[in-house]
Design a protein around this motif. Sequence first.
Motif, mmCIF file in Angstrom:
data_model
loop_
_atom_site.group_PDB
_atom_site.id
_atom_site.type_symbol
_atom_site.label_atom_id
_atom_site.label_comp_id
_atom_site.label_asym_id
_atom_site.label_seq_id
_atom_site.Cartn_x
_atom_site.Cartn_y
_atom_site.Cartn_z
ATOM 1 N N ARG A 65 -59.997 46.830 -14.584
ATOM 2 C CA ARG A 65 -59.013 46.016 -13.862
ATOM 3 C C ARG A 65 -59.719 44.999 -12.979
ATOM 4 O O ARG A 65 -60.946 44.989 -12.886
ATOM 5 C CB ARG A 65 -58.106 46.932 -13.042
ATOM 6 C CG ARG A 65 -57.342 47.867 -13.973
ATOM 7 C CD ARG A 65 -56.308 48.688 -13.272
ATOM 8 N NE ARG A 65 -55.592 49.493 -14.285
ATOM 9 C CZ ARG A 65 -54.711 50.433 -13.999
ATOM 10 N NH1 ARG A 65 -54.415 50.680 -12.739
ATOM 11 N NH2 ARG A 65 -54.112 51.117 -14.967
ATOM 12 N N TYR A 66 -58.918 44.181 -12.339
ATOM 13 C CA TYR A 66 -59.487 43.064 -11.576
ATOM 14 C C TYR A 66 -59.092 43.120 -10.120
ATOM 15 O O TYR A 66 -58.180 43.864 -9.720
ATOM 16 C CB TYR A 66 -59.005 41.732 -12.168
ATOM 17 C CG TYR A 66 -59.526 41.480 -13.561
ATOM 18 C CD1 TYR A 66 -60.730 40.804 -13.756
ATOM 19 C CD2 TYR A 66 -58.837 41.939 -14.673
ATOM 20 C CE1 TYR A 66 -61.222 40.582 -15.030
ATOM 21 C CE2 TYR A 66 -59.318 41.718 -15.952
ATOM 22 C CZ TYR A 66 -60.510 41.039 -16.122
ATOM 23 O OH TYR A 66 -60.990 40.822 -17.379
ATOM 24 N N HIS A 67 -59.782 42.291 -9.324
ATOM 25 C CA HIS A 67 -59.370 42.066 -7.939
ATOM 26 C C HIS A 67 -59.653 40.606 -7.612
ATOM 27 O O HIS A 67 -60.795 40.154 -7.706
ATOM 28 C CB HIS A 67 -60.121 42.988 -6.971
ATOM 29 C CG HIS A 67 -59.548 42.955 -5.589
ATOM 30 N ND1 HIS A 67 -58.514 43.766 -5.199
ATOM 31 C CD2 HIS A 67 -59.820 42.167 -4.522
ATOM 32 C CE1 HIS A 67 -58.187 43.507 -3.942
ATOM 33 N NE2 HIS A 67 -58.971 42.525 -3.517
ATOM 34 N N SER A 87 -63.275 50.968 -13.450
ATOM 35 C CA SER A 87 -64.065 49.741 -13.338
ATOM 36 C C SER A 87 -63.215 48.641 -12.717
ATOM 37 O O SER A 87 -62.079 48.427 -13.121
ATOM 38 C CB SER A 87 -64.534 49.257 -14.712
ATOM 39 O OG SER A 87 -65.199 50.281 -15.385
ATOM 40 N N LEU A 88 -63.813 47.949 -11.767
ATOM 41 C CA LEU A 88 -63.110 46.887 -11.069
ATOM 42 C C LEU A 88 -63.973 45.637 -11.137
ATOM 43 O O LEU A 88 -65.169 45.679 -10.850
ATOM 44 C CB LEU A 88 -62.915 47.307 -9.611
ATOM 45 C CG LEU A 88 -61.677 46.826 -8.882
ATOM 46 C CD1 LEU A 88 -60.420 47.177 -9.637
ATOM 47 C CD2 LEU A 88 -61.657 47.442 -7.491
ATOM 48 N N CYS A 89 -63.376 44.530 -11.538
ATOM 49 C CA CYS A 89 -64.108 43.275 -11.609
ATOM 50 C C CYS A 89 -63.552 42.347 -10.530
ATOM 51 O O CYS A 89 -62.373 42.000 -10.554
ATOM 52 C CB CYS A 89 -63.943 42.659 -12.996
ATOM 53 S SG CYS A 89 -64.808 41.116 -13.181
ATOM 54 N N VAL A 113 -62.839 54.689 -8.299
ATOM 55 C CA VAL A 113 -63.564 53.535 -8.831
ATOM 56 C C VAL A 113 -65.054 53.878 -8.939
ATOM 57 O O VAL A 113 -65.676 54.293 -7.959
ATOM 58 C CB VAL A 113 -63.369 52.296 -7.922
ATOM 59 C CG1 VAL A 113 -64.182 51.111 -8.451
ATOM 60 C CG2 VAL A 113 -61.903 51.935 -7.813
ATOM 61 N N ASP A 114 -65.604 53.742 -10.145
ATOM 62 C CA ASP A 114 -67.019 54.054 -10.366
ATOM 63 C C ASP A 114 -67.905 52.824 -10.260
ATOM 64 O O ASP A 114 -69.026 52.886 -9.759
ATOM 65 C CB ASP A 114 -67.231 54.644 -11.767
ATOM 66 C CG ASP A 114 -66.629 56.017 -11.892
ATOM 67 O OD1 ASP A 114 -66.404 56.647 -10.834
ATOM 68 O OD2 ASP A 114 -66.357 56.440 -13.035
ATOM 69 N N GLU A 115 -67.402 51.706 -10.810
ATOM 70 C CA GLU A 115 -68.230 50.506 -10.869
ATOM 71 C C GLU A 115 -67.440 49.290 -10.404
ATOM 72 O O GLU A 115 -66.263 49.128 -10.748
ATOM 73 C CB GLU A 115 -68.709 50.257 -12.314
ATOM 74 C CG GLU A 115 -69.570 49.005 -12.403
ATOM 75 C CD GLU A 115 -70.032 48.672 -13.818
ATOM 76 O OE1 GLU A 115 -69.590 49.341 -14.761
ATOM 77 O OE2 GLU A 115 -70.821 47.721 -13.945
ATOM 78 N N ILE A 116 -68.125 48.460 -9.636
ATOM 79 C CA ILE A 116 -67.518 47.185 -9.229
ATOM 80 C C ILE A 116 -68.418 46.069 -9.722
ATOM 81 O O ILE A 116 -69.602 46.008 -9.377
ATOM 82 C CB ILE A 116 -67.362 47.094 -7.703
ATOM 83 C CG1 ILE A 116 -66.419 48.194 -7.216
ATOM 84 C CG2 ILE A 116 -66.832 45.723 -7.295
ATOM 85 C CD1 ILE A 116 -66.251 48.209 -5.713
ATOM 86 N N VAL A 133 -70.061 53.820 -5.261
ATOM 87 C CA VAL A 133 -69.745 53.044 -6.467
ATOM 88 C C VAL A 133 -70.990 52.291 -6.909
ATOM 89 O O VAL A 133 -71.852 51.955 -6.103
ATOM 90 C CB VAL A 133 -68.611 52.018 -6.223
ATOM 91 C CG1 VAL A 133 -67.294 52.711 -5.995
ATOM 92 C CG2 VAL A 133 -68.952 51.092 -5.079
ATOM 93 N N ARG A 134 -71.065 52.025 -8.222
ATOM 94 C CA ARG A 134 -72.157 51.243 -8.757
ATOM 95 C C ARG A 134 -71.763 49.772 -8.636
ATOM 96 O O ARG A 134 -70.751 49.348 -9.191
ATOM 97 C CB ARG A 134 -72.366 51.614 -10.231
ATOM 98 C CG ARG A 134 -73.666 51.161 -10.823
ATOM 99 C CD ARG A 134 -74.054 52.097 -11.983
ATOM 100 N NE ARG A 134 -72.914 52.352 -12.859
ATOM 101 C CZ ARG A 134 -72.664 51.683 -13.995
ATOM 102 N NH1 ARG A 134 -73.487 50.755 -14.396
ATOM 103 N NH2 ARG A 134 -71.626 51.986 -14.740
#
Lengths: 198, 198
Positions: free
Chosen positions: B102-104, B80-82, B135-138, B164-165
């Motif tokens: 995690r973040y971006h 998961s990436l935020c 990465v599955d979800e952003i 990715v979702r």
Amino acid sequence: MASQEIEALAGALARLPGLGPRSARRAVLHLMKRRESALVPLLAALQTVADKLSTCSTCGNVDTADPCSICRDPRRDTASLCVVEEVADLWALDRARLFPGRYHVLGGRLSALEGVRPEDLAIDTLVRRVSAGGVDEIVLAMNATLEGQTTAHYLAERLEKYPVRLTQLAHGLPVGGELDYLDEGTLAQALRARRPVA
Amino acid sequence: MASQEIEALAGALARLPGLGPRSARRAVLHLMKRRESALVPLLAALQTVADKLSTCSTCGNVDTADPCSICRDPRRDTASLCVVEEVADLWALDRARLFPGRYHVLGGRLSALEGVRPEDLAIDTLVRRVSAGGVDEIVLAMNATLEGQTTAHYLAERLEKYPVRLTQLAHGLPVGGELDYLDEGTLAQALRARRPVA
């Protein structure tokens, strides 16, 4: 959230008056995003003050030199002495640049409740400064609280045998004060100390 | 009033967000009166952060290590990436400990007015992180402003070809929000996104 080091910095900043945990975090972020323009200058300024910090052995002011910059200033009138409770009071008065003389910091106020006696304050050093001569006027600039006024009365008694003019700050309406919103104590003081219209 | 060194420290503190000239002076006095318990710890914490300060080359977070403590944390969900606009947003979200991934950090938002184009933001590095797989979800966690939402739309277009979702933060009534006091935009969002009562 962040590393231990950042949490430590946020914690140290949060203990400053005027900053809470949230604004301390904002401040940390501000510093970290501006390493050269904010973090480094603050660090250098803190380091300098930490290295030079001292209490003035004459007046009790905290400064980076002893005697402090006020006691060393040759343009200051050495014949006038303003007695205050705390260093913060000295700074508040001096910021306004209204008093041309020097100061004396008591380090507190007499308080039966908190067990603060005359020997706990810098009163003996004040008497010594006065008895050494050269002082014409002493302004008792205590807070307008019961304890501040008790302290002023005590000082007046201790100093009455010296040939100095003792004065104290006027009590009355603050600038912008509206009668409707002021407490009865202030109104009573203002009425009691009323002056003829010029 | 005080020495140059003290004025310099007050000036450096006054530039922190949340502190003005007056509260900075109070803070200086606080530090000077508590050399060992306040000044020295703050100095040490600042020095440590200044020495170790770095920007995470993976996510853009500022921290005392690269990769940052979030990117290094093995308990974090790497799938998961935020995506956020600024480091401050990352900290605000992570403080609440609601997002396990995690973040971006983009480093800003697209803005025609301020001339901020896609190549000015960390968008290419985001696309590279996503195209590397895993990465599955952003979560597009942009601000609920026109520019934030423009940025989110642009990112959605850039990322749609990857498996990715894509999600974004819900818009609606804030906790404690009273309809009577909320702006029409928020009310419109809340009504449009209304959900069946469970």
